[in-house]
Design an enzyme around this catalytic site. Structure first.
Site, mmCIF file in Angstrom:
data_model
loop_
_atom_site.group_PDB
_atom_site.id
_atom_site.type_symbol
_atom_site.label_atom_id
_atom_site.label_comp_id
_atom_site.label_asym_id
_atom_site.label_seq_id
_atom_site.Cartn_x
_atom_site.Cartn_y
_atom_site.Cartn_z
ATOM 1 N N HIS A 1 -10.354 -5.326 10.806
ATOM 2 C CA HIS A 1 -10.893 -5.120 9.468
ATOM 3 C C HIS A 1 -12.317 -4.588 9.482
ATOM 4 O O HIS A 1 -13.064 -4.758 8.526
ATOM 5 C CB HIS A 1 -10.828 -6.433 8.665
ATOM 6 C CG HIS A 1 -9.437 -6.803 8.283
ATOM 7 N ND1 HIS A 1 -9.116 -7.927 7.552
ATOM 8 C CD2 HIS A 1 -8.252 -6.186 8.530
ATOM 9 C CE1 HIS A 1 -7.810 -7.994 7.382
ATOM 10 N NE2 HIS A 1 -7.264 -6.938 7.965
ATOM 11 N N GLU B 1 0.810 -1.221 0.000
ATOM 12 C CA GLU B 1 0.000 0.000 0.000
ATOM 13 C C GLU B 1 0.841 1.267 0.000
ATOM 14 O O GLU B 1 0.532 2.244 -0.686
ATOM 15 C CB GLU B 1 -0.950 0.016 1.209
ATOM 16 C CG GLU B 1 -2.172 -0.864 1.068
ATOM 17 C CD GLU B 1 -1.879 -2.349 1.294
ATOM 18 O OE1 GLU B 1 -0.752 -2.679 1.720
ATOM 19 O OE2 GLU B 1 -2.766 -3.179 1.033
#
Lengths: 434, 332
Positions: B131, B62
């Site tokens: 998450h 990322e």
């Protein structure tokens, strides 16, 4: 459901009140609006009216005691209702107030703690109560008592704004929100009920008067006949009274500080006369040959000097008008009278007149009745003079008024009672504004 | 008007903007060959000429690919960077907060950064605490960023298209639980929803619920609940954009209803709702009839256990309770 009777705030400056006299015994039945007690405020003695109905269950405050605005003075409920919880709440509320008053840091901490506990036990978790948290400078609210127990009126911002717009006195509204908070729906309901009390500027509402013809008794006929023979055709006599104008002038100054329009002494006299005439409709009357007519409205003639002489413009329906409206309308009428701009219907048909020569330096005088009115009030100047008050010599602002009465309609004692009310209005001016 | 899913609406926005402007391209993990982890980019790789690199799969890195996105934007392209979920953007926090958000100011206006970062946020179903997070307040705190969080297919399409055309970095917070929801989307080429405009999703008179993203659906459900149970008529204001906030629309509604409930999926402390409540108390104080209530996710890491996850999520019943509270309805 049991309701509390609280020390209402009856004037903008009132912080505490002394309970002068209970009008009901414990156990007496009471309806909404009944007078429960008489209290002495910083300005006047006034009645406390019941907000609920049922039975006066408990007198909390004794006669002669002084308590802060908002404190509970009694409890009204059903005759067989259990009010022990409410009494406990009231007790803790006054204990909380006492703790806050005595002021040490420890007590403050204790009060705050009690507040937090109450919050947890109640419907509002303390953590969500951010909107009501008080700063350190206002410890009383920390006790978390009902809205008025801490001498502070709780109302939501929108409720305050609506009340201000509508001229509603929130101290007369019961709050239905948490801790007695007055919320929007309470204001809406109060407005619907017409619990609205006129503030100084608001109109006083519909007229309580109605026109009626009173048949003549034999005595009345004789009085009329005999006295007209003596002084005729309208048999005058005169009643004089000296009025202490101190409070009226203070009120006037206060109103003028607040409002954008200046209220004059004349306006106060007109308002006081209108209110006194409502209470004494026998003065607001006319001789009609075979009967006495009591008028259905108070139409006040105001004597105005003009170059050519004198004219009396008429302020119609004065009993339905608030001080501010009276001031505005009479001001216009007087101005138009001086400009000789009045139509006949604007200066005919008064039911009572006032002639004021005070501003021309006249101490006192008698005025001539303008038939078919039954009376006219002659007003002298307000001046400082020494007066004996409770055995002491004081300088007071005094004004002498003389009422000319038509003896066919008004006997001496009737006129005297009217003047007594008129005097009381001016000496306790809140009387005529509430 | 055709009814399509939130996912399809986003897909259309990609296609339309990439066809309209050659400088627009998509990159991220699995966006190409796999059609996207949540199939938002379905068919894009085939639709556009592969030699043009319009749809690029990236390694699981990322920090790297988001930096490429910022650099490409500085160089004149208009990249759309997909994080698989916002939880993975934290690895690239520095690129978003330090590179993208600051470049315009630090370069003295020499470089705009017209990059779009997009991903789903918040809880889905049993994804565990790492998450299931709402990044909304974290990124909305940063000057230099714009943050949108559409609740409906129409707003998703219109806001993504506006984001692509905006000259500043725009973050689009989508929702895994929203991708399958359907709604009417006008069949027009250029559906644009302006950034910075809230929308009244339901008109009402008794209380205002201010919310965004999937909480709009919960609020609408709660509105029906309190209407049926108490006759309370709720107005639902969808913020749509979290930065800059459309305070005017919120205040106008609160002035009308006098009561407000501010709802967000994320945690309460320093949340979006805290900012909204602050605006309300300053701008609409004299119109309030009750303290403003907040509803948020519970102040815990999201539990994995299904029953506990349900309790921690601010669903319609919580919102109904808050509405009852600001309306002073006692029985609950």
């Amino acid at each position: 459901m049991a309701t509390k009777v609280v020390m209402a705030q009856l004037s903008p400056t009132m912080e505490e009140g002394r309970l002068v006299e209970w009008k009901l015994e414990e156990g007496d039945e009471v309806a909404q609006g009944d007078v429960v007690a008489e209290i002495e405020t910083d300005k006047a003695n006034m009645d406390v009216e019941s907000m609920g109905e049922g039975v006066l269950r408990k007198r909390i405050v004794g006669e002669g005691e002084t308590v802060p605005v908002g404190a509970t003075i009694g409890v009204i409920g059903e005759a067989d209702e259990d009010i022990s919880d409410l009494l406990e709440e009231i007790e803790s509320e006054s204990a909380g107030a006492a703790a806050a008053e005595s002021g040490g840091e420890e007590e403050l901490a204790a009060a705050a703690e009690a507040g937090a506990e109450a919050g947890e036990a109640g419907e509002e978790p303390a953590g969500e109560d951010g909107g009501e948290r008080e700063t350190a400078g206002a410890p009383a609210a920390g006790a978390g008592g009902p809205s008025r127990g801490d001498g502070r009126l709780r109302a939501s911002p929108v409720a305050r704004r609506m009340a201000e717009e509508k001229g509603l006195d929130l101290s007369r509204v019961e709050g239905s929100g948490p801790a007695g908070r007055i919320i929007k729906r309470d204001v809406e309901e109060a407005l619907e009920r017409g619990a609205e009390r006129p503030a100084a500027g608001a109109p006083a509402g519909p007229s309580p008067l109605r026109e009626e013809r009173v048949e003549l008794s034999q005595m009345r006929k004789t009085i009329a006949k005999r006295l007209s023979q003596s002084i005729g055709p309208v048999p005058h006599y005169y009643l004089t009274r000296e009025i202490d104008m101190g409070r009226a002038l203070e009120l006037r100054a206060e109103l003028n500080e607040r409002g954008d329009r200046s209220v004059g002494v004349n306006d106060l006299l007109l308002k006081a006369a209108a209110e006194a005439l409502v209470r004494h409709p026998e003065i607001n009357a006319s001789w009609d040959g075979d009967a006495i007519v009591r008028h259905g409205s108070v139409d006040l003639g105001i004597a105005v000097a003009i170059d050519e002489g004198l004219i009396t413009p008429v302020l119609r329906d004065a009993e339905t008008k608030g001080l501010e409206q009276i001031s505005r309308e009479s001001g216009t009428l007087i101005e138009r009278a001086r400009e000789r701009d009045l139509q006949p219907e604007e200066y005919q048909g008064a039911t009572f007149s006032i002639s004021n020569l005070g501003m021309m330096g006249i101490d006192e005088f008698t005025a001539v009745i303008n038939p078919p009115e039954a009376a006219i009030l002659a007003v002298g100047k307000t001046q400082e003079k020494p007066v004996a008050v409770d055995g002491e010599l004081e300088i007071r602002k005094r004004m002498r008024v003389t009422m000319s009465c038509d003896h066919r309609v008004i006997d001496g004692a009737m006129g005297a009672r009217f003047l007594d009310t008129f005097t009381a209005m001016l000496e306790n001016p809140l009387e005529m504004l509430t | 008007m055709p009814s399509i899913t939130y996912r399809e609406a986003l897909n259309q926005a990609h296609v339309e903007e990439m066809e309209r402007d050659d400088s627009v391209f998509l990159m991220g993990e699995e966006v190409g060959v796999y059609d996207g982890a949540y199939k938002v980019s379905k068919g894009l790789l085939d639709h556009f000429d592969d030699s043009q690199w319009r749809v690029r799969d990236t390694p699981i890195a990322e920090y790297g690919f988001s930096g490429i996105g910022v650099g490409a934007a500085m160089a004149g392209l208009r990249p759309i960077v997909e994080f698989m979920t916002w939880n993975f953007s934290f690895l690239a926090f520095d690129q978003v907060v330090n590179s993208a958000a600051k470049m315009y100011q630090m370069s003295g206006g020499q470089y705009n950064v017209p990059v779009v970062f997009r991903a789903p946020g918040g809880a889905a179903l049993q994804l565990g605490s790492q998450h299931s997070q709402c990044p909304d307040p974290w990124y909305s705190n940063v000057p230099g960023l714009k943050v949108v969080a559409p609740a409906t297919p129409r707003d998703a399409k219109g806001l993504l298209k506006s984001a692509v055309r905006d000259d500043d970095p725009v973050l689009v917070i989508e929702g895994e639980l929203l991708y399958n929801t359907k709604g009417e989307v006008p069949d027009e080429d250029d559906l644009l929803v302006p950034i910075g405009e809230a929308e009244v999703k339901r008109e009402g008179s008794d209380a205002t619920v201010i919310c965004h993203s999937k909480m709009v659906l919960q609020a609408l459900e709660a509105a029906e609940g309190v209407l049926e149970e108490h006759g309370v008529d709720v107005e639902v204001v969808d913020l749509r954009t979290l930065r800059p906030l459309d305070v005017d629309t919120v205040i106008e509604s609160v002035k009308k209803t006098n009561r407000a409930v501010v709802v967000e999926e994320g945690w309460p402390s320093a949340g979006i709702g805290a900012q909204v409540v602050d605006d309300i108390q300053r701008e609409a104080f004299d119109w309030l009839d009750a303290p403003v209530a907040r509803v948020s996710g519970l102040d815990v890491p999201m539990p994995y256990a299904r029953n506990l996850e349900k309790l921690a999520f601010p669903s319609a019943p919580y919102i109904e309770n808050a509405i009852e509270k600001v309306c002073y309805i006692e029985d609950r």
